[in-house]
Design a protein around this motif. Structure first.
Motif, PDB file in Angstrom:
ATOM      1  N   ARG B 183     -64.326  25.634  22.033  1.00  0.00           N
ATOM      2  CA  ARG B 183     -65.502  24.769  22.224  1.00  0.00           C
ATOM      3  C   ARG B 183     -65.727  23.930  20.964  1.00  0.00           C
ATOM      4  O   ARG B 183     -65.688  24.433  19.841  1.00  0.00           O
ATOM      5  CB  ARG B 183     -66.737  25.625  22.515  1.00  0.00           C
ATOM      6  N   SER B 184     -65.963  22.634  21.152  1.00  0.00           N
ATOM      7  CA  SER B 184     -66.155  21.732  20.011  1.00  0.00           C
ATOM      8  C   SER B 184     -67.475  20.965  20.110  1.00  0.00           C
ATOM      9  O   SER B 184     -67.817  20.214  19.213  1.00  0.00           O
ATOM     10  CB  SER B 184     -65.005  20.723  19.971  1.00  0.00           C
ATOM     11  N   ASN B 185     -68.206  21.180  21.220  1.00  0.00           N
ATOM     12  CA  ASN B 185     -69.437  20.417  21.479  1.00  0.00           C
ATOM     13  C   ASN B 185     -69.185  18.919  21.474  1.00  0.00           C
ATOM     14  O   ASN B 185     -70.073  18.133  21.144  1.00  0.00           O
ATOM     15  CB  ASN B 185     -70.543  20.780  20.488  1.00  0.00           C
ATOM     16  N   SER B 186     -67.974  18.548  21.780  1.00  0.00           N
ATOM     17  CA  SER B 186     -67.656  17.127  21.923  1.00  0.00           C
ATOM     18  C   SER B 186     -67.297  16.894  23.388  1.00  0.00           C
ATOM     19  O   SER B 186     -67.274  17.825  24.201  1.00  0.00           O
ATOM     20  CB  SER B 186     -66.466  16.753  21.029  1.00  0.00           C
ATOM     21  N   VAL B 187     -66.981  15.648  23.692  1.00  0.00           N
ATOM     22  CA  VAL B 187     -66.680  15.278  25.068  1.00  0.00           C
ATOM     23  C   VAL B 187     -65.432  16.010  25.591  1.00  0.00           C
ATOM     24  O   VAL B 187     -65.275  16.212  26.792  1.00  0.00           O
ATOM     25  CB  VAL B 187     -66.539  13.737  25.146  1.00  0.00           C
ATOM     26  N   ILE B 188     -64.556  16.446  24.666  1.00  0.00           N
ATOM     27  CA  ILE B 188     -63.309  17.131  25.054  1.00  0.00           C
ATOM     28  C   ILE B 188     -63.595  18.399  25.873  1.00  0.00           C
ATOM     29  O   ILE B 188     -62.814  18.767  26.748  1.00  0.00           O
ATOM     30  CB  ILE B 188     -62.485  17.502  23.783  1.00  0.00           C
ATOM     31  N   ASP B 189     -64.755  19.041  25.565  1.00  0.00           N
ATOM     32  CA  ASP B 189     -65.089  20.288  26.269  1.00  0.00           C
ATOM     33  C   ASP B 189     -65.093  20.104  27.785  1.00  0.00           C
ATOM     34  O   ASP B 189     -64.841  21.043  28.527  1.00  0.00           O
ATOM     35  CB  ASP B 189     -66.481  20.790  25.845  1.00  0.00           C
ATOM     36  N   ALA B 346     -79.465  19.570  35.265  1.00  0.00           N
ATOM     37  CA  ALA B 346     -79.309  18.329  36.041  1.00  0.00           C
ATOM     38  C   ALA B 346     -78.310  17.403  35.355  1.00  0.00           C
ATOM     39  O   ALA B 346     -77.415  16.843  35.999  1.00  0.00           O
ATOM     40  CB  ALA B 346     -80.655  17.642  36.181  1.00  0.00           C
ATOM     41  N   ILE B 347     -78.456  17.262  34.041  1.00  0.00           N
ATOM     42  CA  ILE B 347     -77.573  16.343  33.305  1.00  0.00           C
ATOM     43  C   ILE B 347     -76.149  16.860  33.284  1.00  0.00           C
ATOM     44  O   ILE B 347     -75.194  16.115  33.450  1.00  0.00           O
ATOM     45  CB  ILE B 347     -78.116  16.130  31.872  1.00  0.00           C
ATOM     46  N   GLU B 348     -76.027  18.169  33.122  1.00  0.00           N
ATOM     47  CA  GLU B 348     -74.683  18.727  33.043  1.00  0.00           C
ATOM     48  C   GLU B 348     -73.943  18.537  34.367  1.00  0.00           C
ATOM     49  O   GLU B 348     -72.761  18.204  34.385  1.00  0.00           O
ATOM     50  CB  GLU B 348     -74.744  20.203  32.666  1.00  0.00           C
ATOM     51  N   ASP B 349     -74.695  18.737  35.463  1.00  0.00           N
ATOM     52  CA  ASP B 349     -74.065  18.561  36.772  1.00  0.00           C
ATOM     53  C   ASP B 349     -73.658  17.107  36.994  1.00  0.00           C
ATOM     54  O   ASP B 349     -72.605  16.821  37.535  1.00  0.00           O
ATOM     55  CB  ASP B 349     -75.030  18.990  37.890  1.00  0.00           C
ATOM     56  N   LYS B 350     -74.533  16.193  36.555  1.00  0.00           N
ATOM     57  CA  LYS B 350     -74.307  14.791  36.858  1.00  0.00           C
ATOM     58  C   LYS B 350     -73.410  14.096  35.833  1.00  0.00           C
ATOM     59  O   LYS B 350     -72.543  13.315  36.174  1.00  0.00           O
ATOM     60  CB  LYS B 350     -75.660  14.081  36.947  1.00  0.00           C
ATOM     61  N   PHE B 351     -73.673  14.365  34.551  1.00  0.00           N
ATOM     62  CA  PHE B 351     -72.972  13.611  33.498  1.00  0.00           C
ATOM     63  C   PHE B 351     -72.050  14.458  32.628  1.00  0.00           C
ATOM     64  O   PHE B 351     -71.505  13.983  31.651  1.00  0.00           O
ATOM     65  CB  PHE B 351     -73.997  12.943  32.575  1.00  0.00           C
ATOM     66  N   GLN B 352     -71.942  15.753  32.946  1.00  0.00           N
ATOM     67  CA  GLN B 352     -71.139  16.650  32.121  1.00  0.00           C
ATOM     68  C   GLN B 352     -71.644  16.668  30.683  1.00  0.00           C
ATOM     69  O   GLN B 352     -70.876  16.693  29.736  1.00  0.00           O
ATOM     70  CB  GLN B 352     -69.645  16.239  32.132  1.00  0.00           C
ATOM     71  N   TYR B 353     -72.969  16.609  30.548  1.00  0.00           N
ATOM     72  CA  TYR B 353     -73.552  16.625  29.204  1.00  0.00           C
ATOM     73  C   TYR B 353     -74.305  17.912  28.978  1.00  0.00           C
ATOM     74  O   TYR B 353     -74.969  18.425  29.869  1.00  0.00           O
ATOM     75  CB  TYR B 353     -74.490  15.425  29.011  1.00  0.00           C
ATOM     76  N   ASP B 354     -74.229  18.461  27.779  1.00  0.00           N
ATOM     77  CA  ASP B 354     -74.811  19.751  27.499  1.00  0.00           C
ATOM     78  C   ASP B 354     -76.008  19.589  26.567  1.00  0.00           C
ATOM     79  O   ASP B 354     -75.878  19.091  25.454  1.00  0.00           O
ATOM     80  CB  ASP B 354     -73.729  20.622  26.843  1.00  0.00           C
ATOM     81  N   LEU B 355     -77.215  19.999  27.060  1.00  0.00           N
ATOM     82  CA  LEU B 355     -78.420  19.910  26.206  1.00  0.00           C
ATOM     83  C   LEU B 355     -79.013  21.302  26.031  1.00  0.00           C
ATOM     84  O   LEU B 355     -80.206  21.494  26.038  1.00  0.00           O
ATOM     85  CB  LEU B 355     -79.467  18.995  26.858  1.00  0.00           C
ATOM     86  N   GLY B 356     -78.153  22.268  25.905  1.00  0.00           N
ATOM     87  CA  GLY B 356     -78.607  23.655  25.963  1.00  0.00           C
ATOM     88  C   GLY B 356     -79.191  24.259  24.693  1.00  0.00           C
ATOM     89  O   GLY B 356     -79.602  25.410  24.708  1.00  0.00           O
ATOM     90  N   ASP B 357     -79.269  23.522  23.579  1.00  0.00           N
ATOM     91  CA  ASP B 357     -79.761  24.108  22.338  1.00  0.00           C
ATOM     92  C   ASP B 357     -81.290  24.208  22.385  1.00  0.00           C
ATOM     93  O   ASP B 357     -81.979  23.200  22.348  1.00  0.00           O
ATOM     94  CB  ASP B 357     -79.305  23.234  21.162  1.00  0.00           C
ATOM     95  N   LEU B 358     -81.806  25.451  22.463  1.00  0.00           N
ATOM     96  CA  LEU B 358     -83.246  25.643  22.631  1.00  0.00           C
ATOM     97  C   LEU B 358     -83.959  26.005  21.329  1.00  0.00           C
ATOM     98  O   LEU B 358     -85.113  26.425  21.329  1.00  0.00           O
ATOM     99  CB  LEU B 358     -83.514  26.727  23.684  1.00  0.00           C
ATOM    100  N   GLY B 359     -83.285  25.881  20.205  1.00  0.00           N
ATOM    101  CA  GLY B 359     -83.887  26.220  18.909  1.00  0.00           C
ATOM    102  C   GLY B 359     -85.044  25.306  18.553  1.00  0.00           C
ATOM    103  O   GLY B 359     -85.209  24.231  19.110  1.00  0.00           O
ATOM    104  N   ILE B 360     -85.883  25.780  17.599  1.00  0.00           N
ATOM    105  CA  ILE B 360     -87.062  25.006  17.179  1.00  0.00           C
ATOM    106  C   ILE B 360     -86.637  23.931  16.178  1.00  0.00           C
ATOM    107  O   ILE B 360     -85.914  24.211  15.218  1.00  0.00           O
ATOM    108  CB  ILE B 360     -88.101  25.934  16.515  1.00  0.00           C
TER     109      ILE B 360
END
Lengths: 222, 398
Positions: B183-189, B346-360
């Motif tokens: 995992r690289s958190n880049s588009v390659i994932d 929703a975004i991940e399903d539609k755009f393959q984008y990951d916004l999962g970081d829930l930190g403060i």
């Protein structure tokens, strides 16, 4: 000891209420009797330090209230006085037992929470409302509320207990019972009891009394 | 028993009023916090993927679409370009390097991208299992693709024509998984990488076998080239060079700025609505404390007769306002996390984008402190009346 000497008070700076000079020894009991408009409640508030007299001096438990700052008066009231109001006021969000812990919390008297709990439950039991200690005030009957407020006035070992019209809404039997309770509990605590009332039924009970006449500016000491 | 306990009991004893104030504040804080989180994470991902890509060469069309399709893989490409023409641009003295990309198929919505090893190297992606592709129809999977599809090294699959649809499956061409990236958190994932020959092979017709090598080279097409400039002059000269062709170069930094500006209007509107809701919640706290003071004036006077100083009562009312604000703020931060979680799905399903970081975020700490402070202030103003309360009058005024 309570010593009220040549006290007068004015709400508006024009009309003045003058009160008789009187005193009451430590551990004694005194009745302040008068009809409506004679300044009974004003006198009670003056003795509690909720109002400051225009003239004269008030000494309660050896302290001259006139020489105290507002903050000192607040502390004094919390530590030395217990007040039973005509209407039973409570903090409605707290239980009866928690309401009884308030004087101690607010006056910061050094009583351990264990001792306080023991005293609270003892007092409530003696006054016949021990089973309501965990109830909210609104769930108590008027009579039970009055008993609980007597317990609250005594819980922090005050040196003086003031009762404002404690029998005004009660029949003869209930009046006898409430006054007896007040007298017994203050005697047990070694506190001075001052009852302020218009109820002439109590007149016969008290040889030591001050009668306030109908004219607010003319007051007699019996 | 402490003052905090009394404050808490007072709040709990008025559940509807307390809930209304807290929910209003939670929504306001939640919306602002959600926007902060989404904005930060999208910006980070956009910046990470744009890394060192100065120009994108592709078919004429919308420059923004060219960037979104080839850098972020969230839009359809503008078309294909000739490999020979693209090679010529890559050999331009103002260009340092280029990464060719060719795609047009997918597996379960994940794009199969033909490229060379410089693409994963550009994002410093390492292998977690197996190897990089070598031969045609060998693929290396991005980490998310491997996780979500369940494919592992040695597995085979068929691709489908298009970038999202799975109906037109090329059942005559079998792909083999030879490796999986870390995992690289880049588009390659979210991509399946292979060599460009694979992409040509999927769509090759019989006519190709009859062409000479030169003719074959001239007929080859790719989708885009990610360019790194050697000299800033590249930005000025390349558009002129491409004027008469079907190609264009787009600047990712400029296009993304433009996109942010367009998003910015919507974001500013949302932010204004969130701030309005927060202002309403502060008004609600103000009214709640003011109302409580009126309703509880006998209680407050009673507490004064028991030794409570004006300062003690003021502190009690401030505590009520403070606890209410703090509750609303904490609830708001939870709401924003739940919102982000939903948005991320929703975004991940539609755009393959990951916004999962829930930190403060540090800015959220300022938001929380600011909202609690203003909540306290909203309580402090009406509570100020307790300092001037006439106990005798209140108790006689029954």
């Amino acid at each position: 000891m309570i010593d009220v000497s040549d006290v007068s008070f004015s709400y508006d700076g024009v009309h003045e209420l003058r009160f008789p000079t009187f005193s009451c020894r430590n551990g004694g009991k005194l009745l302040l009797l008068g009809n409506s408009g004679t300044g009974k409640t004003t006198l009670l508030h003056l003795m509690c330090g909720l109002l400051r007299p225009t003239k004269g001096s008030i000494i309660v438990s050896g302290k001259d209230l006139g020489g105290m700052s507002d903050r000192e008066l607040d502390n004094f009231r919390g530590r030395e006085l217990g007040i039973v109001f005509q209407q039973s006021y409570f903090v409605q969000s707290l239980t009866v037992e928690e309401n009884l812990a308030l004087p101690n919390l607010l006056s910061k008297k050094p009583i351990s929470s264990k001792d306080l709990k023991k005293r609270t439950l003892e007092l409530l039991d003696r006054l016949g409302v021990g089973h309501k200690s965990k109830s909210r005030p609104k769930d108590l009957s008027v009579g039970e509320q009055q008993r609980a407020s007597i317990a609250r006035a005594l819980v922090h070992y005050p040196s003086v207990v003031f009762a404002d019209e404690p029998s005004s809404a009660l029949d003869d039997t209930s009046t006898e019972s409430v006054i007896k309770l007040l007298e017994e509990e203050t005697a047990n605590a070694g506190a001075t009891l001052i009852i302020v009332t218009h109820d002439s039924r109590l007149k016969a009970r008290y040889s030591d009394r001050v009668e306030l006449t109908t004219t607010s500016s003319s007051l007699n000491h019996v | 028993m402490r003052l905090t306990y009394i404050a808490r009991r007072n709040l709990v004893s008025k559940p509807l009023q307390t809930a209304l104030s807290a929910i209003l504040l939670a929504f306001g804080v939640g919306m602002v916090s959600l926007m902060m989180l989404a904005e930060r994470q999208m910006t980070e991902q956009f910046e990470r993927n744009i890394k060192d890509i100065d120009l994108v060469l592709g078919a004429k069309g919308s420059p923004l679409q060219l960037i979104l399709a080839n850098v972020y893989h969230i839009d359809a490409p503008t078309g294909n370009i000739s490999l020979a023409a693209a090679d010529k641009i890559m050999r331009n003295p103002y260009i340092e390097s280029g990464i060719p990309l060719a795609y047009g198929d997918n597996f379960h919505g994940y794009r199969i991208v033909g490229t060379n090893e410089s693409y994963p190297n550009h994002y410093s992606v390492e292998l977690s299992k197996g190897n990089l592709w070598e031969n045609a129809f060998e693929v290396t999977l991005g980490a998310t693709v491997a996780d979500k599809s369940g494919l592992k090294v040695g597995d085979h699959f068929f691709s489908a024509h298009g970038l999202t649809d799975g109906t037109d499956v090329h059942e005559d061409k079998t792909f083999t998984v030879v490796g999986v990236f870390k995992r690289s958190n880049s588009v390659i994932d979210k991509l399946i990488l292979t060599n460009i020959e694979t992409i040509w092979g999927v769509h090759a017709g019989h006519e190709n076998s009859e062409l000479s090598e030169e003719e074959l080279y001239a007929s080859r097409e790719i989708t885009a080239v990610l360019l790194k400039k050697r000299n800033p002059m590249a930005i000025l000269t390349l558009p002129n060079l491409l004027k008469e062709t079907n190609m264009q170069v787009a600047l990712p930094a400029i296009e993304i700025n433009r996109l942010n500006q367009q998003f910015g209007i919507g974001a500013a509107t949302l932010r204004a609505i969130a701030l309005l809701i927060m202002a309403l919640s502060f008004a609600s706290i103000f009214i709640s404390v003011f109302d409580n003071m009126q309703a509880r004036r006998f209680e407050l006077a009673l507490m004064r007769t028991m030794g409570g100083t004006p300062a003690t009562l003021y502190k009690l009312l401030l505590l009520e306002g403070g606890l209410l604000s703090l509750g609303g703020v904490v609830l708001g931060l939870i709401v924003s996390r739940v919102g982000l979680f939903v948005l991320a799905s929703a975004i991940e399903d539609k755009f393959q984008y990951d916004l999962g970081d829930l930190g403060i975020l540090p800015t959220e700490i300022y938001l929380a402190l600011g909202a609690t402070f203003v909540g306290l202030l909203a309580a402090a103003l009406p509570a100020f009346k307790t300092l001037r309360m006439d106990i005798s009058k209140t108790l006689s005024n029954e």
